[in-house]
Scaffold this active site. Structure first.
Site, short mmCIF file in Angstrom:
data_model
loop_
_atom_site.label_atom_id
_atom_site.label_comp_id
_atom_site.label_asym_id
_atom_site.label_seq_id
_atom_site.Cartn_x
_atom_site.Cartn_y
_atom_site.Cartn_z
N ASP A 1 0.81 -1.26 -0.02
CA ASP A 1 0.02 0.14 0.04
C ASP A 1 1.10 1.04 0.07
O ASP A 1 1.68 1.52 0.84
CB ASP A 1 -1.02 -0.07 1.15
N ILE A 2 1.03 1.83 -1.23
CA ILE A 2 1.87 2.91 -1.14
C ILE A 2 1.71 4.25 -0.23
O ILE A 2 2.53 5.21 -0.22
CB ILE A 2 2.11 3.46 -2.69
N ASN B 1 2.99 4.64 -10.93
CA ASN B 1 1.85 4.32 -11.92
C ASN B 1 0.53 4.47 -11.15
O ASN B 1 -0.71 4.31 -11.57
CB ASN B 1 2.03 3.14 -12.86
N TYR C 1 -9.27 15.36 -8.21
CA TYR C 1 -8.38 14.64 -9.05
C TYR C 1 -7.53 15.65 -9.74
O TYR C 1 -6.20 15.31 -9.78
CB TYR C 1 -9.10 13.75 -10.12
N LYS D 1 -3.13 15.63 -9.31
CA LYS D 1 -2.34 15.28 -10.60
C LYS D 1 -1.64 16.81 -10.71
O LYS D 1 -0.24 16.64 -11.26
CB LYS D 1 -3.06 14.99 -11.63
#
Length: 220
Positions: free
Chosen positions: A32-33, A59, A124, A128
């Protein structure tokens, strides 16, 4: 030699098996990053197995769509943790290996939403955009160690993350309205650009955010 770090272990194992069948050593790791200890442990396993890290592709990510006035603090934290914090943590624990080697390439998968966006894509687009900013600063800070850091900004890509758009007329209309080249992208389209950026052919490219979008940005 490829390490696949994925929260869905079965998915990582399937991909690793495909690579092994083609003769490429591969290691599947569940991680789990958003959890620092898990990222640190995963990178330690990669170092034990392969001895170094030459390339990192961040990614992992999710779509998050909320109304800013009703979104909870926990939802905001989750969005930033997955789409920004996770990339930073992976960089944090991979960079020492690259610094020691005086070489390395990092690619952060961002989105065209870092530059343009559409209704109902909060937060979102914010996440980003932050990832692109992170890319620029890391490229600047680690250039003395010959480490290159770039972002790839995909447009409409035909993956399971787009399953909320019904295939058929709704899908075709969305593509037609947004992609001058007339088709959605594929994972292979993104992968080929990553290969270039990681290769010697891209050795003088750093701190950039590349649109890989079929011309999406030119139409807005």
């Amino acid at each position: 030699m490829v390490a696949l770090a994925e929260i869905d272990l079965a998915s990582a194992q399937n991909a690793a098996e495909e690579l092994l069948q083609q003769g490429f050593p591969a290691l599947a790791i569940q991680v789990d990053i958003t959890r620092e200890a898990e990222v640190q442990s995963a990178v330690s396993r990669v170092m034990e197995r392969f001895g170094r890290v030459d390339i990192l592709v961040n990614n992992a990510g999710k779509n998050f769509n909320y109304d800013a006035t009703t979104m909870s603090e926990a939802d905001w934290d989750n969005a930033m943790n997955v789409d920004v914090k996770g990339a930073w943590l992976c960089c944090k624990y991979v960079l020492p290996s690259m610094i020691a080697a005086n070489a390395g390439s990092i690619i952060n998968i961002a989105s065209v939403h870092a530059r343009i966006t559409a209704p109902k894509h909060f937060p979102y687009a914010a996440a980003k955009s932050a990832l692109v900013g992170l890319t620029r600063n890391l490229a600047l800070d680690y250039a003395p160690y010959n480490i290159r850091v770039n972002a790839v900004c995909p447009g409409i890509i035909d993956t399971s993350r787009m399953d909320d758009v019904p295939r058929g007329d709704p899908w075709n209309q969305m593509v037609s309205n947004n992609v001058p080249l007339g088709r959605a992208g594929t994972g292979e389209d993104i992968a080929r650009n990553c290969v270039y950026l990681c290769s010697d052919q891209g050795s003088w490219v750093s701190g950039q955010s590349w649109n890989v979008d079929g011309g999406h940005m030119t139409a807005h």
